[in-house]
Design a protein around this motif. Structure first.
Motif, PDB file in Angstrom:
ATOM      1  N   SER A  11      43.246  15.738  37.870  1.00  0.00           N
ATOM      2  CA  SER A  11      42.371  15.238  37.646  1.00  0.00           C
ATOM      3  C   SER A  11      41.786  15.330  36.116  1.00  0.00           C
ATOM      4  CB  SER A  11      40.962  14.625  38.089  1.00  0.00           C
ATOM      5  OG  SER A  11      40.151  16.382  38.648  1.00  0.00           O
ATOM      6  N   LYS A  12      41.753  16.756  35.528  1.00  0.00           N
ATOM      7  CA  LYS A  12      40.803  17.233  34.406  1.00  0.00           C
ATOM      8  C   LYS A  12      42.278  17.319  33.379  1.00  0.00           C
ATOM      9  CE  LYS A  12      38.033  20.379  35.898  1.00  0.00           C
ATOM     10  NZ  LYS A  12      37.934  21.826  36.970  1.00  0.00           N
ATOM     11  N   MET A  13      43.492  17.568  34.241  1.00  0.00           N
ATOM     12  CA  MET A  13      44.583  17.355  33.450  1.00  0.00           C
ATOM     13  C   MET A  13      44.703  15.810  32.688  1.00  0.00           C
ATOM     14  SD  MET A  13      47.213  19.093  35.644  1.00  0.00           S
ATOM     15  CE  MET A  13      48.776  19.256  34.732  1.00  0.00           C
ATOM     16  N   THR A  14      44.993  16.005  30.803  1.00  0.00           N
ATOM     17  CA  THR A  14      45.244  14.591  30.420  1.00  0.00           C
ATOM     18  C   THR A  14      46.916  14.326  30.667  1.00  0.00           C
ATOM     19  OG1 THR A  14      46.577  16.463  28.523  1.00  0.00           O
ATOM     20  CG2 THR A  14      44.116  15.830  28.455  1.00  0.00           C
ATOM     21  N   LEU A  15      47.292  13.276  30.449  1.00  0.00           N
ATOM     22  CA  LEU A  15      48.740  13.128  30.904  1.00  0.00           C
ATOM     23  C   LEU A  15      49.806  13.681  30.165  1.00  0.00           C
ATOM     24  CD1 LEU A  15      50.737  10.721  31.779  1.00  0.00           C
ATOM     25  CD2 LEU A  15      50.582   8.977  29.804  1.00  0.00           C
TER      26      LEU A  15
END
Ligand code: GLC
Length: 721
Positions: A11-15
């Motif tokens: 959930s913390k990762m950007t696309l």
């Protein structure tokens, strides 16, 4: 990171970070690698940004404790969320201690040694910082023109499945999180890569769905049932769709039917190859189709990083397809313990002790000895003795190129050549060495020197074969004979009238018709690995009794291909009692049967099969039937014998093979010893794919064959009720 919560991390990762996690790059892109910056060949056009490198998910081809640790250290300095890299490499038949090629290993019929070889390969790789190996390769093969037959265990689905399981267990062990001496395995190449038209690598694969289920899929399924962590997609098409873009293969069969939940990685460049295949207009469409098919990691091309983001927006896709791929990768990293210890088993000090240890070399020698197949031994010219004057002749007499393809970290300099093996055990005054020819060329003086050496000896060992580059990936050949220069050398040596023992170093079944009749003995050594010369010497001089049995048929010629043991009868079988002279399924210029059949291999002793019994005339599906047979060693030398158990479903809803291997036992017998061998046959072993792809058995007559090869058997019958 203690017990990382992957959903939270995701959930913390950007696309952008998620998409980079799906990308695998070779070592030159990474700080800390020995070849950093050496961006050559196709890598030059990749246009990789530093941001992608900092967020890449895995590295292809890194090894060495020091190098992998420094790459990982540099990576973690720049990765925003501290996600460690996965290190993946091709450790197919050994890391630095190289074992016999898998086709040779298959001929040992020794599953425990196969498992042990994978365990040792894993131990050497893990201490050198590798996390995942791209093995086992389990593609079923029937065409020796294809160079990668060397990489698999052969033409039988059941036996390939057994070796597939054994290797996965050896590589992975039972607890990858705790056992840092193991690595994750990656079964390949899904699916049916071993059946390219014309035996030409990367070519089209055309087969019925039923044939694929029956012959080609079982060995991948065996790996998945054994818990393999990764599957690699194949380069080829299956039913007109490239495997790497096939939702049918990957979503329906692999994910749904086989219930595979691990990582699916593309083979090198296979995502971008959807364009030349003609199913993607550009890299953007290739990226979309591969992701839709379920490719989690894109190896060595950048369709994902360059186009997935726009594809998601343009096609109004949710990120869920990307998320599920990223999550599978994070799960493996967590399972390997990389969040707690990103260096895992990498240990420079231990590396020096473990890699190429005497114990590992001894294991390689043992497997090599058991992989050798004695194809001919007229007048018992073998075993040799140390009082004979021996001339060792040929391009493989003193040649370290005996590791075979996919022996990446192995060193030819470390290999025990045939000359070194033989020299270690005999009076040098009795041994003369003469090259005689190169692999592909011969000179008058080399030939003359060899002829002279032969004349001055009692027996000639003629070491012939293929250069290891003549098989392996992209090593397809239309002519599978020995190179003409070597046939010329053979003919010159034959003229001396001396007994000739041919030792073969090759990565495929060869057309041996030019030498079969004229050689006194033929020992198939394949590429026997680091201890190859020692293992061959053990057998040539009778310290070890050869026990290998072919797992791939040797055709008379390339014109006979495909020739394999588990073939159908046809409506006009040549050997039927009422067969017509001409109008039967046959050639005008060749036998139908192979020169050497599946399961064939001689010994220095001989084994007598007698008294075949069955526990009942009819099989109750609930109970099965057991069969026994007595095997006697009625020679003078102790030895091992592979007792093979085949069935035939005489009448099916679809045609059934004349023989199907269903079990085997490798037994040891002292001279004069008899053992009773028991086989328990169960109803589920009689099941096959019907025309509607249902897997079930039919009532009716079955034949059972038990013997020392697919063509040398005793038989019985029973009825399935
Ligand atoms: C190759 C092979 C595959 C190998 C991969 C990575 O093209 O087809 O078996 O694992 O690239 O080296």
């Amino acid at each position: 990171m203690q017990d990382v919560n992957l959903t939270e991390l995701l959930s913390k990762m950007t696309l952008d970070e998620k998409i980079a996690q799906l990308t695998q790059l070779a070592t030159p892109f990474f700080k800390g690698s020995k070849d950093q910056g050496e961006i050559t060949g196709p890598m030059k056009e990749m246009g990789i940004t530093q941001k992608v490198i900092e967020n890449a998910g895995s590295v292809l081809g890194a090894s060495g404790a020091q190098q992998t640790k420094s790459i990982q250290e540099e990576h973690l300095k720049n990765n925003r969320l501290g996600i460690p890299l996965l290190f993946m490499s091709d450790i197919v038949h050994g890391y630095e201690t190289i074992f016999p090629i898998p086709l040779a290993m298959g001929c040992s019929w020794d599953l425990s040694l196969a498992e042990k070889s994978a365990e040792i390969a894993a131990k050497e790789a893990a201490v050198s910082g590798v996390h995942v190996t791209f093995a086992p390769m389990v593609d079923l093969v029937r065409d020796p023109r294809w160079g990668r037959v060397m990489e698999t265990t052969g033409e039988d689905p059941y036996l390939n499945g057994e070796f597939s399981k054994a290797q996965v267990k050896g590589f992975q062990g039972s607890n990858l999180t705790k056992d840092f001496n193991r690595v994750a395995a990656c079964v390949k190449h899904f699916a049916a890569y071993g059946a390219p038209e014309g035996g030409r690598d990367y070519n089209t694969v055309n087969m019925s769905e039923r044939e694929m289920y029956e012959q080609y899929l079982p060995a991948y399924k065996a790996a998945i049932d054994a818990g393999v962590e990764m599957v690699m997609s194949a380069f080829n098409t299956v039913d007109g769709i490239p495997a790497t873009g096939s939702k049918y293969l990957m979503r329906k069969i692999l994910r749904k039917e086989m219930e595979f939940e691990g990582i699916l990685i593309s083979d090198w460049g296979a995502v971008k190859e959807l364009i030349p295949h003609g199913v993607a207009e550009d890299e953007a469409e290739a990226a979309f189709k591969a992701l839709e098919a379920g490719i989690d990691i894109e190896m060595m091309t950048t369709c994902y990083v360059d186009h997935l983001k726009e594809q998601i927006e343009m096609r109004n896709l949710t990120e869920s397809l990307v998320d599920e791929a990223v999550l599978r990768i994070l799960k493996l990293k967590k399972k390997l313990g990389l969040f707690e210890n990103p260096y895992r088993g990498a240990d420079e000090r231990l590396e020096n002790e473990v890699v190429m240890s005497a114990e590992h070399r001894a294991a390689s020698r043992e497997l090599a000895t058991k992989s050798l197949v004695l194809l001919k031994n007229e007048k018992n010219v073998l075993p040799l003795n140390h009082h004979q004057k021996i001339s060792l002749i040929g391009p493989f007499a003193d040649n370290g190129d005996i590791l075979g393809a996919w022996s990446w970290k192995g060193s030819r300099e470390d290999a025990v050549t045939l000359k070194e093996g033989i020299s270690q055990g005999m009076d040098h005054s009795l041994l003369t060495i003469a090259k005689g020819s190169n692999i592909q060329s011969i000179s008058e003086e080399d030939a003359a020197e060899a002829v002279q050496a032969a004349k001055n000896s009692d027996v000639v060992i003629l070491a012939l074969g293929e250069d290891s580059e003549m098989s392996g990936e992209a090593g397809s050949r239309t002519n599978i004979k020995l190179p003409q220069a070597q046939l010329d050398l053979f003919a010159k040596i034959k003229e001396t009238g001396k007994p000739i023992v041919v030792v073969l170093f090759n990565g495929r079944p060869l057309d041996l018709t030019d030498i079969h009749d004229q050689a006194d003995a033929i020992l198939e050594a394949w590429y026997p690995g680091t201890e190859g010369g020692a293992a061959i010497t053990d057998v040539l001089f009778g310290k070890e009794n050869p026990s290998g049995k072919l797992t791939m048929s040797f055709p008379y010629s390339a014109g006979q291909i495909p020739v394999y043991y588990n073939h159908f009868n046809t409506g006009r079988p040549k050997d039927a009692p009422d067969a017509q002279e001409r109008y039967a399924s046959q050639y005008l210029d060749s036998p139908n049967k192979p020169l050497y059949p599946f399961g064939f291999g001689l010994s220095y002793t001989n084994f007598l099969y007698k008294n075949i019994q069955q526990s009942a005339e009819n099989m109750d599906p609930e109970e099965g039937i057991s069969f026994t047979i007595e095997v006697t060693n009625n020679g003078k030398m102790a030895g091992e014998e592979v007792v093979q158990f085949y069935i035939q479903d005489v009448t099916g809803e679809v045609v059934r093979p004349l023989k199907e291997l269903k079990d085997f036992r490798k037994i040891f017998l002292n001279p004069g010893e008899t053992k009773e061998v028991l086989f328990n046959l169960r109803e589920e072993q009689l099941r096959y794919y019907h025309s509607d792809l249902s897997l079930k058995s039919d009532k009716g007559k079955f034949n059972v064959f038990i013997g020392s090869s697919s063509e040398d058997v005793l038989s019985l019958s029973f009825q399935l009720l």
